[in-house]
Every structure is written in C-alpha cells, then in structure tokens.
Design an enzyme around this catalytic site. Structure first.
Site, PDB file in Angstrom:
ATOM      1  N   GLU A  33       0.816  -1.207   0.000  1.00 18.39           N
ATOM      2  CA  GLU A  33       0.000   0.000   0.000  1.00 18.39           C
ATOM      3  C   GLU A  33       0.854   1.263   0.000  1.00 18.39           C
ATOM      4  OE1 GLU A  33      -2.959   0.052  -0.706  1.00 18.39           O
ATOM      5  OE2 GLU A  33      -3.642  -1.970  -0.326  1.00 18.39           O
ATOM      6  N   TYR A 116      -5.651   6.372   4.470  1.00 17.52           N
ATOM      7  CA  TYR A 116      -5.836   5.318   3.472  1.00 17.52           C
ATOM      8  C   TYR A 116      -5.091   4.040   3.860  1.00 17.52           C
ATOM      9  CZ  TYR A 116      -4.982   2.448  -0.583  1.00 17.52           C
ATOM     10  OH  TYR A 116      -4.860   1.369  -1.409  1.00 17.52           O
ATOM     11  N   ASP A 134      -9.286   4.669  -2.046  1.00 19.27           N
ATOM     12  CA  ASP A 134      -8.277   5.032  -3.031  1.00 19.27           C
ATOM     13  C   ASP A 134      -8.982   5.625  -4.241  1.00 19.27           C
ATOM     14  OD1 ASP A 134      -9.414   2.856  -4.334  1.00 19.27           O
ATOM     15  OD2 ASP A 134      -7.503   1.883  -4.806  1.00 19.27           O
TER      16      ASP A 134
END
Length: 340
Positions: A33, A116, A134
């Site tokens: 990520e 996020y 996202d």
C-alpha cells in the site's frame, strides 16, 4: 460484490486469494500500500517482489541501512515514502514487538501511515470494518451514487457512502473487490457498465453520466523552476555524489550536487573548476512543479577536495541507485562523453 470478487479477483503478489482460508500478511499489505501510493500496480509488482525477496519481514527491513533501502526504492518516486517506510518498520519493531497494530486508530499512530494506509491494513490484514478510499473506490462511489460535486471537495461525501457499504464480515475482500472493480470495469474512461455487478444500482449509469464522473476541479498550471546539476569525474573514474538532506524533495537520496531550484537560481558548483556547459538540460516533473536543470561537467584531479559530497569509486557506483531525476543527469553526461 463479494460474489463477483470471488470469481474475478486480480492475482497480485501481495494478495491472498479470496476464500483460500489464508490470512493476509500485514507486513506485505502495508508495504504494497505504501508503494502503490501515486504509483501503478504494473510498476509496483517488480519493486514489491525485489523488496520482499531481500527483506521478507518487517524485522529484516527495520535492520537494514537507509542507503540500501533508498537505493532499491529509486525509480518509484515520492521518496518521503521510502524514508517513512524505514521509520515505520523500526517503530513496529521497537514499539510493537514486530507486530503491526490491528485497528485503524492504532495504525494511524505509526510514522508515514495515513488514513488510506491505516484503513487498508486494518481491513485487508485484520478484517476490521474500515472504509478504504483510493482513487478506484472514489470513482466507484461517485458513479454509484451520482455524486456530481468535483474532487477533492466531494471526498467526505464519498467516504460516507463507502463507510455505509462496508460490511462487518469479509471487509478486506469487500475493499479489494471495489479496488478491482475500479481498476478493471469502472475505469476512468469508457467504463464497461454492461458487465458491472453494480449496474442495476448505479445512479450515474441510469442518468447516462457514468463516464463523466467523478468530476474534478480545474488544475492550476504548474510553475517551472530552474537550476544547475554538477557531474564531476576524476581521472580514476570516481564520480562526485552527495546524500541530500533528509527533509525536502529527494531527501536522503544519493544525488549529484545541484544549485537551488528557483525562478532565478544561483550557480553553486561543489568545487572550483572549469565547469563545462554542454548545452544540455535535465527535465523532470514533480507533483507541484516542472524542473529544468542545466548540466555542468568537470574533470577533477585526484587531490580535488570538494566542498560538498564525496567521490565514489566507479566500481561502487550504481546508476540504478539514483533517483530518476539524477539518472537523467547521469545519462545526459554519458551521452556527452560518448560524443566527445
């Protein structure tokens, strides 16, 4: 969405297949990520596989020297992510015994972990019902609920929609399903609405505006900054390099010395010499501005003592360890040398 994901999930090196019974590795989810921020899946795959082969655990990454990690990161861009990657790995080892926290709130306390990433790790690795947002999921939400307000102002409304839809069970698979939907069907241009599992519920499709959403506020034109980049070689092939300051663009990265980057830069060579102007310019674009660096070349003697940087023996120098901007400068200097 879960039925669709079970049948159509993308095969990604950091992902556990749906319904496999395996638990996702929080280290691999976190690493992927961080890499995926501002970078495409296609680009990240190779970097992820190299990183995990070299540093298969958070303990291994935390114990590595900064320069080694920064060198492997070169080319991914947004180098603050690499610095924070090391800070986070070391915090997980030092403060959490090498175990990633499991909740979104706890994950947010780690260096370099924003909303996020915290939601993604909590959801995918620990099945916490966190709404992951996202670009793909924002686009799906904007179209599903026909949110006409432009980004970034519409982000809170899109997050509210995603939060309401996040299930308590298989929340990680749900998040990845929405990501895959946005990446493969609900694409930015020409969405394949006819095969979308959400087509009957999609308000934008019903209104005939799916391809127009999400709307985006007009971008401000990027300014252009100027500067100079200095490439110096000694007769023995050693090349002058410095480690940039930790803070700022390309922080902590190996680089050629440069002047300031501004509208009216001042020449600042790292040592007195007959610096040659080959008439070449390095061009690069950062998030907020374009950069133009005029190339300057010099031959140094074995006793040259630079005011900045150190001469690295040619045998130890790897152009691949340089950030993209500096590789461009190196390639230009090589072109000049080859042409005489």
């Amino acid at each position: 969405m879960l039925d669709w994901y079970d049948a159509h999930a993308r095969d990604l090196p950091w992902r556990v297949p749906p319904q496999s019974g395996e638990n996702a590795d929080p280290y691999r989810i976190w690493l992927s990520e961080i890499m995926l921020q501002q970078t495409t899946v296609v680009t990240v795959k190779a970097y992820f596989e190299r990183f995990t082969a070299r540093w298969p655990t958070v303990h291994a990454l935390a114990a590595e020297e900064d320069a080694e990690v920064m060198g492997e990161w070169a080319g991914l861009g947004y180098y603050a992510r690499a610095r924070n990657l090391l800070k986070c790995a070391r915090a997980v080892v030092a403060e959490h015994g090498g175990q990633f926290p499991q909740t979104e709130a706890q994950l947010l306390t780690l260096p370099g972990v924003g909303p996020y990433t915290a939601a993604a790790v909590a959801s995918i690795a620990f099945q916490q019902p966190a709404a992951v947002m996202d670009g793909n999921i924002e686009r799906v939400m904007a179209r599903l609920f026909a949110v006409d307000d432009p980004l970034p102002g519409s982000k809170p409304a899109l997050k509210e929609h995603a939060t309401r839809l996040t299930p308590m069970a298989r929340s990680g698979d749900h998040a990845q399903a929405l990501m895959d939907l946005g990446a493969t069907i609900c694409t930015p241009k020409s969405p394949a609405c006819g095969i979308c599992p959400l087509m009957r519920a999609c308000a934008a499709r019903k209104a005939g505006i799916a391809a127009e959403l999400p709307r985006k506020a007009p971008k401000k034109p990027k300014p252009t900054r100027q500067g100079y980049v200095y490439v110096a070689r000694r007769a023995d092939g050693a090349i002058l390099l410095e480690t940039r300051a930790e803070k700022g663009l390309l922080g902590g990265m190996l680089a050629f010395p440069t002047s300031d980057w501004s509208q009216t830069p001042t020449e600042a060579p790292p040592f007195a010499a007959d610096w040659h102007d080959p008439g070449l310019e390095v061009r690069h674009t950062f998030t907020h501005f374009h950069l133009r660096l005029a190339l300057r070349l010099a031959e140094a003697t074995l006793d040259t003592s630079p005011q900045r940087g150190e001469f690295m023996p040619r045998a130890l120098f790897k152009p691949s360890s340089l950030p993209t901007l500096m590789r461009k400068a190196y390639n230009l200097s090589e072109t000049r040398d080859d042409s005489g």
